[in-house]
Design a protein around this motif. Structure first.
Motif, PDB file in Angstrom:
ATOM      1  N   LEU A   1       0.831  -1.202   0.000  1.00 31.94           N
ATOM      2  CA  LEU A   1       0.000   0.000   0.000  1.00 31.94           C
ATOM      3  C   LEU A   1       0.868   1.255   0.000  1.00 31.94           C
ATOM      4  O   LEU A   1       0.539   2.244  -0.674  1.00 31.94           O
ATOM      5  CB  LEU A   1      -0.929  -0.010   1.214  1.00 31.94           C
ATOM      6  CG  LEU A   1      -1.919   1.149   1.312  1.00 31.94           C
ATOM      7  CD1 LEU A   1      -2.841   1.192   0.103  1.00 31.94           C
ATOM      8  CD2 LEU A   1      -2.732   1.051   2.595  1.00 31.94           C
ATOM      9  N   SER A   2       1.988   1.202   0.712  1.00 33.61           N
ATOM     10  CA  SER A   2       2.884   2.367   0.746  1.00 33.61           C
ATOM     11  C   SER A   2       3.499   2.624  -0.628  1.00 33.61           C
ATOM     12  O   SER A   2       3.695   3.781  -1.023  1.00 33.61           O
ATOM     13  CB  SER A   2       3.996   2.155   1.784  1.00 33.61           C
ATOM     14  OG  SER A   2       4.790   1.028   1.454  1.00 33.61           O
ATOM     15  N   ILE A   3       3.771   1.563  -1.373  1.00 32.07           N
ATOM     16  CA  ILE A   3       4.317   1.718  -2.735  1.00 32.07           C
ATOM     17  C   ILE A   3       3.278   2.353  -3.640  1.00 32.07           C
ATOM     18  O   ILE A   3       3.590   3.259  -4.428  1.00 32.07           O
ATOM     19  CB  ILE A   3       4.765   0.350  -3.294  1.00 32.07           C
ATOM     20  CG1 ILE A   3       5.969  -0.175  -2.519  1.00 32.07           C
ATOM     21  CG2 ILE A   3       5.118   0.460  -4.778  1.00 32.07           C
ATOM     22  CD1 ILE A   3       6.408  -1.571  -2.928  1.00 32.07           C
TER      23      ILE A   3
ATOM     24  N   GLN B   1       0.818   4.272  -2.744  1.00 28.77           N
ATOM     25  CA  GLN B   1       0.682   5.680  -2.358  1.00 28.77           C
ATOM     26  C   GLN B   1       1.841   6.506  -2.893  1.00 28.77           C
ATOM     27  O   GLN B   1       1.654   7.639  -3.354  1.00 28.77           O
ATOM     28  CB  GLN B   1       0.612   5.787  -0.829  1.00 28.77           C
ATOM     29  CG  GLN B   1      -0.685   5.256  -0.238  1.00 28.77           C
ATOM     30  CD  GLN B   1      -0.664   5.231   1.280  1.00 28.77           C
ATOM     31  OE1 GLN B   1       0.398   5.240   1.902  1.00 28.77           O
ATOM     32  NE2 GLN B   1      -1.854   5.193   1.888  1.00 28.77           N
ATOM     33  N   ALA B   2       3.054   5.926  -2.867  1.00 26.25           N
ATOM     34  CA  ALA B   2       4.225   6.650  -3.375  1.00 26.25           C
ATOM     35  C   ALA B   2       4.161   6.816  -4.880  1.00 26.25           C
ATOM     36  O   ALA B   2       4.689   7.796  -5.426  1.00 26.25           O
ATOM     37  CB  ALA B   2       5.507   5.903  -2.981  1.00 26.25           C
TER      38      ALA B   2
ATOM     39  N   HIS C   1       8.597  13.004  -3.868  1.00 29.06           N
ATOM     40  CA  HIS C   1       7.341  12.414  -4.320  1.00 29.06           C
ATOM     41  C   HIS C   1       7.312  12.326  -5.845  1.00 29.06           C
ATOM     42  O   HIS C   1       6.872  11.308  -6.413  1.00 29.06           O
ATOM     43  CB  HIS C   1       6.169  13.245  -3.804  1.00 29.06           C
ATOM     44  CG  HIS C   1       4.831  12.655  -4.125  1.00 29.06           C
ATOM     45  ND1 HIS C   1       4.447  11.387  -3.720  1.00 29.06           N
ATOM     46  CD2 HIS C   1       3.778  13.157  -4.827  1.00 29.06           C
ATOM     47  CE1 HIS C   1       3.231  11.137  -4.145  1.00 29.06           C
ATOM     48  NE2 HIS C   1       2.799  12.192  -4.822  1.00 29.06           N
TER      49      HIS C   1
ATOM     50  N   SER D   1       9.499   9.433  -6.971  1.00 33.99           N
ATOM     51  CA  SER D   1       8.873   8.126  -6.720  1.00 33.99           C
ATOM     52  C   SER D   1       7.745   7.850  -7.716  1.00 33.99           C
ATOM     53  O   SER D   1       7.591   6.724  -8.192  1.00 33.99           O
ATOM     54  CB  SER D   1       8.350   8.051  -5.287  1.00 33.99           C
ATOM     55  OG  SER D   1       7.286   8.968  -5.075  1.00 33.99           O
TER      56      SER D   1
ATOM     57  N   TYR E   1       8.272   4.541 -10.021  1.00 37.59           N
ATOM     58  CA  TYR E   1       7.337   3.442  -9.759  1.00 37.59           C
ATOM     59  C   TYR E   1       6.429   3.172 -10.953  1.00 37.59           C
ATOM     60  O   TYR E   1       6.169   2.015 -11.305  1.00 37.59           O
ATOM     61  CB  TYR E   1       6.491   3.727  -8.518  1.00 37.59           C
ATOM     62  CG  TYR E   1       7.188   3.409  -7.221  1.00 37.59           C
ATOM     63  CD1 TYR E   1       7.767   2.152  -7.006  1.00 37.59           C
ATOM     64  CD2 TYR E   1       7.259   4.343  -6.193  1.00 37.59           C
ATOM     65  CE1 TYR E   1       8.398   1.848  -5.814  1.00 37.59           C
ATOM     66  CE2 TYR E   1       7.893   4.048  -4.988  1.00 37.59           C
ATOM     67  CZ  TYR E   1       8.464   2.804  -4.802  1.00 37.59           C
ATOM     68  OH  TYR E   1       9.093   2.492  -3.619  1.00 37.59           O
TER      69      TYR E   1
END
Length: 202
Positions: free
Chosen positions: A2-4, A6-7, A148, A151, A155
């Protein structure tokens, strides 16, 4: 995970949706393009055995129609068993085209996902670059916004390629599989025509 997500920012969601669709199509095609399901090798010998024993009944033709794609092709020929060789072959070819179209089901979508996923990743990269440039101001850089943006760019590019590679591999695999199955069904149907018209024993 989930953190990935969001990033990676909002551009990652179309890629995630595409990956879910791709996995669903791959699973469905792996199950439905099995040789034993599409073109069972023992089907034609059974049909020829019934034909020699006294003909094919309407009940068997009905069961054959529901049995498999090869069964539908054989039924098309058996319905014209009293016609000439050419008529029988034409009916089989018509049924074969319909069956081949069914075997191609969803493959266009899978190929589209394989082609578009890197582009969606590139779009996410551009969004990230815009975020990076937006972090510059006359008073200095905004480190949080800069991080941000980086990322988002990285990603999305990575996820786009990650979805595209297996999608393309399975798309090409399924295309080759369909071609092989269609060829096998053509050979089985041709054997039926030749046996029925006395041109070969089996």
């Amino acid at each position: 995970m989930l953190s990935i997500i969001q990033a990676a920012g909002w551009p990652i969601w179309p890629i995630i949706f595409a990956s879910i669709v791709a996995v669903a199509i791959i699973g469905e095609r792996l199950w439905n393009l099995r040789s034993s399901k599409v073109c069972p090798r023992d089907l034609l010998p059974k049909v020829l055995h019934e034909h020699r024993r006294g003909g094919i009944s309407a009940d068997m033709m009905s069961r054959l129609q529901e049995h498999s794609p090869l069964g539908r092709i054989l039924v098309a020929g058996l319905r014209n068993i009293d016609s000439s060789r050419e008529i029988m072959k034409e009916s089989i070819e018509e049924a074969g085209r319909e069956v081949a179209h069914g075997l191609d089901r969803y493959l266009t979508t899978l190929g589209t996902i394989a082609s578009l996923s890197p582009l969606m990743g590139l779009f996410g990269t551009l969004v990230g670059m815009i975020e990076i440039f937006g972090s510059n101001s006359p008073t200095g850089n905004n480190p949080a916004q800069l991080a941000h943006g980086i990322s988002i760019a990285l990603y999305n590019a990575a996820f786009g390629i990650l979805v595209a590679i297996p999608s393309m591999i399975f798309y090409r695999h399924f295309r080759a599989k369909v071609d092989a199955l269609v060829l096998e069904m053509e050979l089985q149907a041709l054997k039926l025509v030749e046996v029925v018209h006395g041109e070969r024993k089996i």
